[in-house]
Enzyme design. Sequence first.
Site, short mmCIF file in Angstrom:
data_model
loop_
_atom_site.label_atom_id
_atom_site.label_comp_id
_atom_site.label_asym_id
_atom_site.label_seq_id
_atom_site.Cartn_x
_atom_site.Cartn_y
_atom_site.Cartn_z
N THR A 43 -5.17 5.89 -21.86
CA THR A 43 -5.08 4.44 -21.25
C THR A 43 -3.49 4.23 -21.47
OG1 THR A 43 -5.34 3.41 -23.45
CG2 THR A 43 -7.43 3.65 -22.04
N LYS A 46 -4.15 -0.66 -24.80
CA LYS A 46 -4.37 -0.50 -26.38
C LYS A 46 -3.10 -0.57 -27.10
CE LYS A 46 -8.83 1.65 -25.07
NZ LYS A 46 -9.97 2.68 -25.20
N GLU A 106 -0.55 4.93 -0.35
CA GLU A 106 -1.46 6.00 -0.82
C GLU A 106 -0.63 7.22 -0.54
OE1 GLU A 106 -4.98 6.09 1.95
OE2 GLU A 106 -5.87 4.75 0.42
N TYR A 150 0.89 -1.21 -0.10
CA TYR A 150 0.06 -0.07 0.01
C TYR A 150 0.71 1.17 0.03
CZ TYR A 150 -4.80 -0.30 -0.09
OH TYR A 150 -6.19 -0.44 -0.32
N ARG A 188 -3.20 -2.65 -18.19
CA ARG A 188 -4.66 -1.97 -18.30
C ARG A 188 -4.25 -1.02 -17.06
NH1 ARG A 188 -8.12 -5.15 -21.45
NH2 ARG A 188 -9.63 -3.28 -21.36
N ASP A 220 -8.13 13.32 -25.45
CA ASP A 220 -8.11 11.92 -24.94
C ASP A 220 -7.58 10.99 -25.93
OD1 ASP A 220 -8.84 9.35 -24.17
OD2 ASP A 220 -10.89 9.67 -23.82
C1 LIG Z 1 -10.78 2.87 -24.02
C2 LIG Z 1 -11.09 4.49 -24.09
C3 LIG Z 1 -11.31 5.13 -22.82
C4 LIG Z 1 -11.44 4.33 -21.34
O1 LIG Z 1 -10.46 3.36 -21.09
P1 LIG Z 1 -10.85 2.06 -20.03
O2 LIG Z 1 -9.51 1.74 -19.63
O3 LIG Z 1 -11.97 1.13 -20.86
O4 LIG Z 1 -11.59 2.69 -19.12
C5 LIG Z 1 -11.61 6.39 -22.89
N1 LIG Z 1 -11.77 6.87 -24.00
C6 LIG Z 1 -11.20 6.53 -25.08
C7 LIG Z 1 -11.34 7.54 -26.34
C8 LIG Z 1 -11.01 5.23 -25.40
O5 LIG Z 1 -10.89 4.67 -26.45
#
Ligand SMILES: *Cc1c(COP(=O)(O)O)cnc(C)c1O
Length: 463
Positions: free
Chosen positions: A257, A260, A87, A85, A266, A231
């Site tokens: 993220t 991907k 935090e 832990y 993840r 994003d």
């Molecule tokens: C995949 C994705 C997310 C969210 O990611 P998670 O890890 O699934 O919560 C947010 N924004 C976009 C544009 C994404 O493609």
Amino acid sequence: MTMLRSSESTIDRNPKTNTGEDASTALERICQQRHPHLQSQDPELYSLIIAQARHETDTLKMIPSENYASFAVLEATGSILTNKYCEGYPAARYYEGNEFMDQIEQLAIDRLKALFGAEHANVQPYSGSPANQAVTRALAPPGSKIMGMPVPAGGHLTHGWKVNFSGMDYQTVHYGPRPDTGLLDYDQIRDIARRERPRMIWVGATAYPRTLDYAAFAEIAQEVEAYLVADIAHINGLIVGGVHPNPVPHCDVVSSTCHKMLRGPRAGFILSRIEDRWQRKYFPDSNLNLAKRIDRAVFPGLQGGPHMHVIAAMAVAFKEAATPAFRDYARQVVANARRLAEKLLEKGYRLVSGGTDTHLLVMDFRDAPYSGKDVAQALAKAGIIANFNMVPGDPRKPFITSGVRLGTPALTTRGMKEPEMDRIAGWIDTVCRNLEQIEEVAPRVRAEIAELCRQFPPPGILI
Ligand SMILES: *Cc1c(COP(=O)(O)O)cnc(C)c1O
């Protein structure tokens, strides 16, 4: 635990010189070496993992948000760091005994900042959605107006969609690609922003096949005095690999993220400027700068203890992504998507926006008698795993759709190139032409795909 380095690859990529065992036997043996405790203590769960590994080995993973993480990333994710832990943030923890944890988190932060040229980085978000939640909280109190693309247009749930916190707690304003061209129209976006005066604007998508013009968004945000947030969850790897512009110089905040295309664990991360250019307008009473507000929004605003095993794996992924090999990978991802698009267009299929600049393309079946869902299900029977997706101006319902989204990141990680894309376009065509007889046709296509897959074992599973 036995570690397999890529030099100890059990399966030769070249089928002509491959004299070794078949892929199925190799997979079983490798999984036993990697998960011996799981195999003996929980055979039920173990066999499910093997089943998934086999599925991901002998089918084509064409969901553009999926990939194969390396053994090194998987090892860090499976490490003893899960037990601790801590935090707080490096050198400011609420628990003792964090000397090494501080170094691990700092390593991840430093590598991430270098990768994107960012002033500030937070690596604690548990995933992309919590990262976006923290960003929204840091920039806009509930009830304020945020602008983003709706889910059917390719935006994400967290950009103000009604069933998500962002749509429930905030007033949302939408923009999206034009139904006729499939492209964003920056004049239209400017008009909406001028009319609505949102406090923050999201730029980022899950199904937009074209390059985003961050400079155009930055001009709009500057004019209406809004925060601009990119994003980059889907295109993180394209940016790191230098085949898509970097939003960092144009945006107040960038969220992503780590999985991907970036091939990390993840997780999520947030990049930002340190100073807030709209501090006087939006936070006149706060003595916290933008970086501090982001950090506080993540912890303690939204989360508790950081997942240090995951943050360690992020550091590994950032190191991998900083290599010339990753730049080559990103270039090939786009080259593969372009080739696939070209071949599908040649065969007479329509694509949203007429093609792609990125890692994904969206087939447009608005004119076809069958739906996106029909095609996606038929493709899966044949061993091509993709997903049905709304297209701009889609007349069909969200659970039926007129589109199929296809991505190349995972196939490219396996080493596939243009000749393989040509064969895949052929299989997609065969499936689309035989939807009525798919039960008879699928097994033959599936066998051919399995044969191709054996020549390209996925790293992180087989090599
Ligand atoms: C995949 C994705 C997310 C969210 O990611 P998670 O890890 O699934 O919560 C947010 N924004 C976009 C544009 C994404 O493609």
